[in-house]
Write a protein that holds these residues in place. Structure first.
Motif, short mmCIF file in Angstrom:
data_model
loop_
_atom_site.label_atom_id
_atom_site.label_comp_id
_atom_site.label_asym_id
_atom_site.label_seq_id
_atom_site.Cartn_x
_atom_site.Cartn_y
_atom_site.Cartn_z
N ASP A 5 17.01 -1.39 -1.72
CA ASP A 5 17.39 -2.07 -0.47
C ASP A 5 16.19 -2.69 0.25
N GLY A 6 15.32 -3.33 -0.51
CA GLY A 6 14.17 -3.99 0.13
C GLY A 6 13.02 -3.05 0.45
N ALA A 7 13.29 -1.74 0.42
CA ALA A 7 12.22 -0.77 0.63
C ALA A 7 11.76 -0.24 -0.72
N VAL A 16 0.85 -1.19 0.00
CA VAL A 16 0.00 0.00 0.00
C VAL A 16 0.88 1.24 0.00
N VAL A 17 0.86 1.96 -1.10
CA VAL A 17 1.56 3.24 -1.17
C VAL A 17 0.49 4.31 -1.27
N GLU A 18 0.42 5.19 -0.28
CA GLU A 18 -0.59 6.24 -0.30
C GLU A 18 0.04 7.58 -0.70
N PRO A 19 -0.79 8.51 -1.17
CA PRO A 19 -0.24 9.80 -1.60
C PRO A 19 0.64 10.43 -0.53
N SER A 29 -10.00 -10.79 -9.27
CA SER A 29 -8.73 -10.23 -8.83
C SER A 29 -8.20 -11.03 -7.65
N THR A 30 -6.94 -11.38 -7.71
CA THR A 30 -6.35 -12.06 -6.56
C THR A 30 -5.37 -11.10 -5.89
N TRP A 31 -5.48 -9.82 -6.24
CA TRP A 31 -4.57 -8.85 -5.69
C TRP A 31 -4.77 -8.72 -4.20
N LYS A 32 -3.70 -8.85 -3.47
CA LYS A 32 -3.72 -8.38 -2.09
C LYS A 32 -2.33 -7.83 -1.80
N PRO A 33 -2.26 -6.84 -0.96
CA PRO A 33 -0.93 -6.38 -0.59
C PRO A 33 -0.24 -7.50 0.19
N VAL A 34 0.84 -8.05 -0.36
CA VAL A 34 1.48 -9.16 0.34
C VAL A 34 2.46 -8.69 1.38
N ASN A 35 2.87 -7.45 1.23
CA ASN A 35 3.90 -7.01 2.16
C ASN A 35 3.73 -5.53 2.44
N GLY A 36 3.72 -5.21 3.69
CA GLY A 36 3.73 -3.80 4.04
C GLY A 36 5.17 -3.35 3.91
N ARG A 37 5.52 -2.91 2.71
CA ARG A 37 6.92 -2.56 2.50
C ARG A 37 7.20 -1.17 3.05
N ARG A 38 8.41 -1.00 3.51
CA ARG A 38 8.81 0.29 4.03
C ARG A 38 8.96 1.26 2.86
N ILE A 39 8.45 2.47 3.03
CA ILE A 39 8.66 3.51 2.04
C ILE A 39 9.85 4.33 2.52
N LYS A 40 10.83 4.44 1.70
CA LYS A 40 12.05 5.15 2.09
C LYS A 40 11.79 6.65 2.21
N PRO A 41 12.15 7.25 3.32
CA PRO A 41 12.03 8.72 3.39
C PRO A 41 13.01 9.35 2.39
#
Lengths: 436, 436
Positions: free
Chosen positions: B259-261, B220-223, B332-344
Motif C-alpha cells: 500500500d505504498g509503504a 532509509v530503512v534502519e534496524p 554511485s547515483t544512489w540517493k534515497p528518493v523517498n522517505g517511505r513510511r515503514i508499516k508498523p
C-alpha cells in the motif's frame, strides 16, 4: 541533470517492443538513476514490425527500415540490438562500434560466435559492449563474472540455461509422459517453437555456455568447441530408473577446469535428487558457479521472456549511459589471458548410467560385465528390473564408477556387437556437483 | 600498467587475514584485472593480532596499532575496514572518507545504522563506499540492486540471511531435536557463538535487511524500523505440525511494498515446503527478489566465512581500484528518493498458525473459534492432534485466513484470558511467496 543520452533501437519484436515500453513508462526513474534523460532517437524496424501494437503507440517518425538512415541519425550514443540471429545483427553491431556508439545486445548467437572480435572492436573504439541479456534473461550472470566474482579462480559452472528443455524434462519426470507428449505440451504453451531443434538439441544452451565459459575462464570458448547432446533420446524409463536410484535428469551446461584444460559440454545428466539444481523445475534457469573463494553460489530465475530480458537490457543501457555521462568509454579490462585447451569429450572422466536391452537368459550379465572389466570400467551396481517375457528380453541398468569417456565408447561399441545385447537404450553421464 | 594503487587495511582478524592472503597470493591476477598493481601499504591492528599466523608471514613494518600513523601513511588510496562492530569502525570510515580515500567494508552494523550518512559523506568527498561483503558473504546482493536489477520496481525481498539460525532450524526439522540441542550442536561446530543472541534473536539478520531494503526501495530503512522476532520460542512440535501441514519453518527477513509503504520484518515463518526457499538448508543463505520486470530471482550461497567474505571484499577493492585508475570518484547515483513510511507490525496482513494448549473437554474449540470470529479472523483449519490425558489438556492447532496483525494480537490476548486456555504455545506467520 546531464545532457540527453540518445538511444537507437534495432528491432521491435517481442523484446524490442518491451524495451521501448520500459524506456517510455519508466523515463523519469531511469533519468534519475542515470543522472541524465534517456531519449529514444530512432528505431530500425522491418515493415512487418510497424503493424505491432507497440509500434502503433509510438510516433511514426521514429521508425526507419533503412540501415543508413538509422546509423546516420544524429545524437545516437547507444545502439541497442534486439534483432536476434547471427546476420545481419553481427554487421550492425560492428558498424555501431566502429561509429563509436556503445552497444547493448541480447544476442547470444552473435556474442557466442563473435564475442572476442566484437569486444576487441569495442575496446579499440573506446566504447562499451554489454550483453547481460544474452544469458538467463534478467538473472545477473554476466556481471558476476566481470565484477562480483572477479577475485575468484572459477572451478566450474553447472547450468540449467534453457527453459524449454527444463520444462520438458520436468513434465517427463513429474507426469511420467513421453518426450513427444512433453514437447507437444511445451509447444502448446508457447515454451517451445514449431521447429524445436534449437532448444532440444542444446544449440541455444551451447551459445550461452560459450559466453559464460569465455568469461569465467578468461579464454575463448566458441560454440564449436562445446560437446553437445540434446534431450530427444530420453525415455520415460530413464526417468523411472533415475527416480528409483535417487537421481533427477537435467540438461546441464557444464564448463569446468580439468587438469589445466577446460571441459565444456552440454548433455543430459543424472544429478542427485537432493542437490539444489535437481529442484529447479519448469521454465526456470539456474546457474551454479564454483569458485575458490566464494564456494558455490547459485543464481535462479526466469531465463527468458520479454520482461525478464528487458530488465537486463535496460540495466545495460543505464550502465552505458552512466559511463557516457562520466565521459568514460569501455572500462572493461577483459581480455582472454590464456588460450586454454578445450578437452575433447573423449578425455573426460565421469560416472555413467547405461540402460541395455538384452536377451533374458542366464550368463548375460557376466558377458556384459566382462566387457566393462576389459575396458577398465568398474561397475558400481547392476540391476535387471524388468523382463519382457514375450520378447524374451530383459532390461539391464548399470551404474559405473568414474571412467574415461573413450573407454566407455569402446565398451559400448563392443557391447553392441554382443549377440545377447539387443540394444544400448541409453547412456547418460552422472554429474556429482554438490556434497550437501 | 597504471600507477600503483595503495591499500590500507584495518583489522587482521579472520576476514582481514584472509583478505591480506588473497592480495598477496593473487597479486598478479588482480593487477591484470585492475590494470594496475595493488599494494598493501599499512595494516592497522590490535596488539593481539600480531600473534596470528597471517601476521607472522607479513613484514613487521606494515603494522601499526596507532590510528594517526595509519591515516598519515602516504599513498593509501583505499581503506579496507574489517574490524567489525559499530565503534570505532564508524569513526574510522568517516575519517577515511573525509581524507578522500575510497572505503571498502564488510561491516553490516555500520552500514545498517549509518549508511545514509556515510554514503552522503562519500559523495561529498568524491570517493566510493563499497559494502558488498556486508550481506551474504560472497553472494552478489548489493551489486544487483545497484546495477543489474536497477530497471525494476522491487515488489519484495524474502531472505534467509543468517546461516546460524538456518543451520539450527534445519537441525530441528531434519533431526527432530529441541532448540537447545540444535543450538549446542551449532556452537560445537563453530556456527554459533558462545553468546548466540546476535544470531538467534535476528539482530544480525536485521542489519542485513536494513541494508537490502534501503537499496531496494531507495529509502532509509534502519534496524530500529524493523520488526524482529527470533527463533528461540520454536518447539519441535511446531516443526512436526508444519511438516504435517506441508510447510517448512524458516527465519525470514522480509521487506516488501505494501500500500505504498514498506513492510520490513524478521520472524519465523511457515513457507510451503515445495517453495525454493524451503529447500535451502544448513548454513546456506538465499535471497529471493521479486521485481516488476525480472520476476523472481534467487541468489544462493554461503553467507559467511572468511573465504566467501574475502571474495566480496576483494571484488570491491578491484572495483574501487578501477575507478581510481580511470580517475573517477563515486559513480554511485544512489540517493534515497523517498522517505517511505515503514508499516508498523500491527498493520500487516498475513495468515497465521497458532498452537494452543487448552482444557481437554467438549466445547473448548467453540469458545476459541468465537474469539477469532469476534475479531473478524477466519479460521482455515483447526485440528486437535493430541491430548495429554494426565494433565487433561489438548493441543489445538489453528491455521487462519489472512488477518490483520492487530486483530490477531487482540484475539490472542482474549484467548489467553479464557479459563479453558492453558497457554498460547506459539503463533507463527505464514508467508506465501511462490506460486509454483
Amino acid at each position: 541533470m546531464g545532457r540527453e543520452i540518445g538511444i537507437g533501437l534495432m528491432g521491435l519484436g517481442v523484446i524490442g517492443g518491451q524495451v521501448a515500453r520500459v524506456l517510455e513508462e519508466k523515463a523519469a526513474e531511469l533519468a534519475q538513476r542515470v543522472g541524465a534523460p534517456l531519449v529514444l532517437r530512432r528505431v530500425k524496424v522491418l515493415p512487418v514490425d510497424l503493424e505491432r501494437a507497440q509500434a502503433k503507440k509510438m510516433p511514426r517518425g521514429l521508425f526507419t527500415t533503412d540501415d543508413d538512415e538509422f546509423f546516420n541519425t544524429p545524437g545516437i550514443d547507444i545502439v541497442v540490438e534486439l534483432i536476434g540471429g547471427e546476420f545481419p545483427a553481427t554487421d550492425y553491431i560492428r558498424r555501431a562500434l566502429k561509429s563509436r556508439r556503445h552497444v547493448v545486445t541480447a544476442n547470444k548467437e552473435v556474442i557466442a560466435k563473435h564475442g572476442a572480435e566484437l569486444r576487441a572492436l569495442a575496446y579499440e573504439h573506446g566504447v562499451g559492449l554489454e550483453y547481460e541479456a544474452s544469458v538467463g534473461g534478467g538473472i545477473p550472470l554476466i556481471a558476476p563474472f566481470k565484477h562480483d566474482l572477479i577475485a575468484n579462480r572459477i572451478h566450474g559452472i553447472f547450468a540449467i540455461i534453457n527453459g524449454t528443455t527444463n520444462y520438458i524434462l520436468t513434465q517427463m519426470a513429474k507426469k511420467d509422459v513421453d518426450f513427444a507428449a512433453a514437447l507437444r505440451r511445451a509447444q502448446e504453451l508457447g515454451y517451445a517453437e514449431a521447429n524445436p531443434e534449437n532448444d532440444i538439441e542444446g544449440i541455444d544452451a551451447c551459445y550461452k555456455l560459450a559466453i559464460l565459459a569465455s568469461l569465467a575462464f578468461q579464454t575463448v570458448v566458441e560454440p564449436k568447441d562445446i560437446y553437445r547432446e540434446g534431450i530427444s533420446r530420453l525415455n520415460r524409463r530413464d526417468f523411472r530408473y533415475a527416480r528409483e536410484l535417487g537421481f533427477a535428469i537435467k540438461l546441464l551446461a557444464i564448463a569446468k577446469e580439468s587438469d589445466g584444460a577446460v571441459e565444456a559440454r552440454i548433455h543430459p545428466v543424472f544429478i542427485r535428487e537432493e542437490s539444489l539444481l535437481a529442484k529447479v523445475d519448469g521454465v526456470y534457469n539456474a546457474v551454479l558457479v564454483d569458485g575458490d573463494l566464494v564456494g558455490r553460489v547459485v543464481f535462479i530465475g526466469e531465463g527468458a521472456g520479454a520482461k525478464p530480458t528487458s530488465s537486463a537490457v535496460v540495466a545495460d543501457i543505464i550502465s552505458s549511459a552512466r559511463k557516457i555521462s562520466l565521459g568514460i568509454g569501455s572500462i572493461s579490462t577483459w581480455k582472454p589471458v590464456n588460450g586454454r585447451r578445450i578437452k575433447p569429450i573423449d578425455e573426460i572422466v565421469t560416472r555413467y548410467y547405461i540402460r541395455i536391452t538384452a536377451a533374458d537368459r542366464p550368463g548375460v550379465l557376466a558377458q556384459i560385465a566382462r566387457i566393462f572389466g576389459d575396458n577398465m570400467i568398474s561397475i558400481a551396481s547392476a540391476i535387471q528390473p524388468e523382463s519382457d517375457e514375450k520378447a524374451r528380453t530383459a532390461e539391464i541398468v548399470i551404474m559405473t564408477h568414474p571412467a574415461r569417456e573413450s573407454a566407455m565408447r569402446k565398451a559400448l561399441g563392443e557391447l553392441g556387437r554382443l549377440e545377447v545385447v539387443k540394444g544400448i537404450a541409453n547412456c547418460i553421464r552422472i554429474e556429482d556437483i554438490e556434497e550437501g
